[in-house]
Scaffold this motif. Structure first.
Motif, PDB file in Angstrom:
ATOM      1  N   LEU A 148       3.646   9.286  -2.560  1.00 27.38           N
ATOM      2  CA  LEU A 148       3.219   8.100  -3.314  1.00 27.38           C
ATOM      3  C   LEU A 148       2.885   8.443  -4.763  1.00 27.38           C
ATOM      4  O   LEU A 148       3.158   7.661  -5.670  1.00 27.38           O
ATOM      5  N   TYR A 149       2.286   9.618  -4.985  1.00 27.93           N
ATOM      6  CA  TYR A 149       2.030  10.059  -6.360  1.00 27.93           C
ATOM      7  C   TYR A 149       3.350  10.297  -7.086  1.00 27.93           C
ATOM      8  O   TYR A 149       3.505   9.921  -8.254  1.00 27.93           O
ATOM      9  N   VAL A 198       2.781  -0.891  -6.563  1.00 27.27           N
ATOM     10  CA  VAL A 198       2.331  -0.804  -5.169  1.00 27.27           C
ATOM     11  C   VAL A 198       1.797   0.591  -4.880  1.00 27.27           C
ATOM     12  O   VAL A 198       0.736   0.746  -4.246  1.00 27.27           O
ATOM     13  N   CYS A 199       2.508   1.616  -5.332  1.00 30.21           N
ATOM     14  CA  CYS A 199       2.041   3.000  -5.128  1.00 30.21           C
ATOM     15  C   CYS A 199       0.680   3.218  -5.789  1.00 30.21           C
ATOM     16  O   CYS A 199      -0.218   3.829  -5.194  1.00 30.21           O
ATOM     17  N   ARG A 239      -5.158   4.019  -5.502  1.00 27.94           N
ATOM     18  CA  ARG A 239      -6.500   3.637  -5.988  1.00 27.94           C
ATOM     19  C   ARG A 239      -7.369   3.018  -4.902  1.00 27.94           C
ATOM     20  O   ARG A 239      -8.592   3.132  -4.942  1.00 27.94           O
ATOM     21  N   SER A 240      -6.729   2.357  -3.925  1.00 25.60           N
ATOM     22  CA  SER A 240      -7.509   1.729  -2.863  1.00 25.60           C
ATOM     23  C   SER A 240      -7.880   2.708  -1.755  1.00 25.60           C
ATOM     24  O   SER A 240      -8.575   2.345  -0.814  1.00 25.60           O
TER      25      SER A 240
END
Length: 195
Positions: free
Chosen positions: A69-70, A173-174, A179-180
């Protein structure tokens, strides 16, 4: 909405974004560069596939050290940027170079398939593969429909912007998932289950 749902949504957008121009490259090159060669279009579509095949193993190696994701935050930003630069391309040669760089960066989203399988318990693998198969096929159909509408209503430039929008949406989205705190680390090798 759990992590797998976000990844499926991201996959839908990626497939749609990819499919926007694929069926319409003859019209695109004709309208944009006054090039009406079927051989050229065939060579271009083949070059896209070759670029993706050559680049994906590189992303897979990088993903061993960087969480996917990063990685996608950067690669999808780069893909969107190269897509926008394609709008500037003054000739077909420059368009080829910029668009191949775009597809090379864009191909990193294919890492989401093995990523999702690692997040899924083994007894759910068949169902997950089925969902992804449906998503890919319907995404391609919807992308072709959207691509045709966009090209007919607003022309080639809008098609390029629509592709870029898909890349930037995936990046967003990533970033949201990171962050979430919904990201599940997978580079450690531990089997994780999506929240």
């Amino acid at each position: 909405m759990n992590l797998r749902s976000h990844i499926i949504t991201m996959t839908v957008l990626a497939v749609i974004s990819d499919a926007i121009l694929i069926p319409f490259y003859p019209q695109f090159f004709s309208e944009r560069y006054a090039l009406d060669s079927a051989v050229h279009v065939g060579a271009y579509v083949a070059a896209i596939s070759i670029a993706v095949m050559c680049t994906l193993p590189i992303w897979a190696r990088v993903a061993r050290r960087v969480e996917p994701l990063y990685l996608l935050v950067y690669t999808q930003f780069a893909a969107g940027t190269f897509s926008l630069l394609c709008d500037w391309a003054p000739d077909v040669q420059t368009y080829w170079v910029l668009s191949m760089l775009m597809f090379m960066c864009k191909s990193s989203y294919l890492l989401m398939y093995p990523y999702m399988m690692r997040l899924t318990p083994k007894d759910e693998h068949a169902a997950t593969i089925g969902v992804l198969s449906v998503v890919v096929h319907f995404g391609a159909i919807f992308g072709a429909v959207v691509g045709g509408l966009v090209l007919e209503a607003w022309g080639p430039r809008a098609s390029i912007y629509a592709m870029a929008a898909g890349d930037f949406f995936q990046m967003a989205v990533c970033m949201y998932l990171i962050r979430s705190g919904k990201i599940v680390p997978v580079t450690s090798g531990a089997h994780a289950q999506a929240a």
